[in-house]
Design a protein around this motif. Structure first.
Motif, PDB file in Angstrom:
ATOM      1  N   LYS A  52     -60.375  38.120  -0.900  1.00  0.00           N
ATOM      2  CA  LYS A  52     -61.136  37.143  -0.255  1.00  0.00           C
ATOM      3  C   LYS A  52     -62.220  36.614  -1.379  1.00  0.00           C
ATOM      4  O   LYS A  52     -62.707  35.595  -1.506  1.00  0.00           O
ATOM      5  N   SER A  53     -62.840  37.523  -1.944  1.00  0.00           N
ATOM      6  CA  SER A  53     -64.087  37.353  -2.877  1.00  0.00           C
ATOM      7  C   SER A  53     -63.287  36.927  -4.035  1.00  0.00           C
ATOM      8  O   SER A  53     -64.018  35.958  -4.834  1.00  0.00           O
ATOM      9  N   TYR A  54     -62.435  37.816  -4.737  1.00  0.00           N
ATOM     10  CA  TYR A  54     -61.900  37.646  -6.028  1.00  0.00           C
ATOM     11  C   TYR A  54     -60.424  37.230  -5.864  1.00  0.00           C
ATOM     12  O   TYR A  54     -59.857  38.445  -5.750  1.00  0.00           O
ATOM     13  N   PRO A  55     -59.684  36.292  -5.808  1.00  0.00           N
ATOM     14  CA  PRO A  55     -58.519  35.944  -5.370  1.00  0.00           C
ATOM     15  C   PRO A  55     -57.439  36.501  -6.403  1.00  0.00           C
ATOM     16  O   PRO A  55     -57.901  36.862  -7.530  1.00  0.00           O
ATOM     17  N   HIS A  56     -56.176  36.786  -6.074  1.00  0.00           N
ATOM     18  CA  HIS A  56     -55.132  37.463  -6.757  1.00  0.00           C
ATOM     19  C   HIS A  56     -55.056  36.777  -8.038  1.00  0.00           C
ATOM     20  O   HIS A  56     -54.948  35.593  -8.255  1.00  0.00           O
ATOM     21  N   GLU A  57     -55.139  37.631  -9.218  1.00  0.00           N
ATOM     22  CA  GLU A  57     -54.876  37.097 -10.682  1.00  0.00           C
ATOM     23  C   GLU A  57     -56.037  36.211 -11.158  1.00  0.00           C
ATOM     24  O   GLU A  57     -55.937  35.304 -11.910  1.00  0.00           O
ATOM     25  N   SER A  58     -57.105  36.128 -10.489  1.00  0.00           N
ATOM     26  CA  SER A  58     -58.469  35.389 -10.992  1.00  0.00           C
ATOM     27  C   SER A  58     -58.965  36.019 -12.318  1.00  0.00           C
ATOM     28  O   SER A  58     -58.897  37.248 -12.400  1.00  0.00           O
ATOM     29  N   PRO A  59     -59.771  35.247 -12.876  1.00  0.00           N
ATOM     30  CA  PRO A  59     -60.440  35.934 -13.915  1.00  0.00           C
ATOM     31  C   PRO A  59     -61.284  37.044 -13.545  1.00  0.00           C
ATOM     32  O   PRO A  59     -61.254  38.063 -14.565  1.00  0.00           O
ATOM     33  N   GLN A  60     -61.923  37.096 -12.465  1.00  0.00           N
ATOM     34  CA  GLN A  60     -62.845  37.950 -12.128  1.00  0.00           C
ATOM     35  C   GLN A  60     -62.283  39.408 -11.962  1.00  0.00           C
ATOM     36  O   GLN A  60     -62.663  40.544 -12.354  1.00  0.00           O
ATOM     37  N   ARG A  61     -60.889  39.242 -11.415  1.00  0.00           N
ATOM     38  CA  ARG A  61     -60.031  40.499 -11.163  1.00  0.00           C
ATOM     39  C   ARG A  61     -59.651  41.157 -12.750  1.00  0.00           C
ATOM     40  O   ARG A  61     -59.559  42.175 -12.767  1.00  0.00           O
ATOM     41  N   ILE A  62     -59.363  40.228 -13.446  1.00  0.00           N
ATOM     42  CA  ILE A  62     -59.011  40.527 -14.831  1.00  0.00           C
ATOM     43  C   ILE A  62     -60.195  41.313 -15.654  1.00  0.00           C
ATOM     44  O   ILE A  62     -59.898  42.444 -16.317  1.00  0.00           O
TER      45      ILE A  62
END
Length: 299
Positions: free
Chosen positions: A141-151
């Protein structure tokens, strides 16, 4: 020497000032006792707890009357920033040397926080150093799936692991966490460099070994464990799979050397805790099951 590592997002106090706290029930108590007293876990990382929850867990530990079990309070709160961890360890097998080092950082471009994890340093009873990292990455919810933040979360944790390996390429490192990503997602597989392929990890020893690929949902799992085909029930992304393997335990390549072995694949979702004895459904305790890895050092 056998070592059992376990991780549990217990769901009592999510790390958000807006989140609703849950009170521990009898099923929670049974879960902690099962992990520490029945399953004989040596290192248990827990997240989604606050200081009151940690005191409650310590009370459960004291009731077991096992002086070897020690609890480390890793909870920190700075404004809206919360570190929601505690750690229980078996002092007969490990000695703690330092704890509470934050691996978090800020995205230099977006100024978004990257909650990569928190670390603790131990020495095994034969004076071999062991690094343990606890992770609770931001939700989708905060950082969506495959978003740059998750990377960037994966890359940030990778950089911290590289610092440990730069000092000693054979370092023993265990990473326990709720990553809100599955083993095959890019932040885990590509940017943290955690592989299911033990032969690859041996050839490329800076990578990590991830035994939790074996816990992805299969027909065999559905047949024998109909309650789950993953560690977490998650239905917010609208795709075809609600059960996710978000909870994983990762190992540095040193654990793949001939003097160590994984017991029962080294990956287990603990979905058989006897809560039916107190007439509770698991959803009344947490939306995550604990996960467990059992390893053994060979003489």
């Amino acid at each position: 020497m056998d070592l059992k590592f376990a991780w549990w997002n217990c769901g009592l106090s999510p790390p958000s000032t807006k989140a609703k706290k849950k009170e521990p029930n009898l099923g929670f108590v049974i879960s902690i006792i099962t992990l520490l007293d029945i399953r004989k876990v040596d290192v248990l990382g827990i997240c989604e707890v606050n200081e009151q929850d940690i005191d409650y867990i310590n009370g459960i530990i004291q009731s077991l009357e096992n002086p070897d079990l020690q609890l480390v309070n890793l909870y920190k709160k700075h404004g809206n920033s919360i570190e929601d961890f505690c750690l229980v360890y078996n002092s007969k097998k490990l000695s703690i040397t330092s704890f509470g080092e934050s691996l978090n950082t800020w995205d230099s471009v977006t100024d978004k926080k990257l909650k990569a994890g928190i670390s603790a340093k131990f020495i095994l009873n034969d004076e071999v150093p062991l690094s343990i990292i606890l992770c609770h990455w931001q939700s989708r919810k905060s950082y969506p799936h495959e978003s740059p933040q998750r990377i960037k979360l994966g890359a940030t944790l990778r950089a911290n692991i590289d610092e440990i390996l730069a000092v000693n390429a054979n370092s023993l490192i265990v990473v326990l966490g709720d990553f809100n990503d599955e083993p095959f997602d890019k932040p885990i597989q590509d940017h943290l460099s955690a592989s299911r392929d033990a032969a690859f990890v041996i050839r490329k020893p800076r990578s990590l070994f991830n035994p939790f690929w074996s816990c992805l949902g299969t027909m065999d799992e559905i047949e024998h464990h109909p309650k789950s085909s993953g560690s977490c029930y998650y239905q917010d992304d609208g795709n075809m799979t609600h059960w996710k393997t978000f909870d994983q335990i990762l190992f540095s390549s040193a654990f793949l050397k001939p003097n160590w072995e994984f017991v029962d694949k080294g990956a287990e979702i603990v979905n058989d805790i006897p809560i039916q004895d107190v007439d509770l459904a698991w959803s009344e305790i947490s939306d995550h099951y604990p996960v467990l890895s059992h390893i053994r050092r060979i003489a």
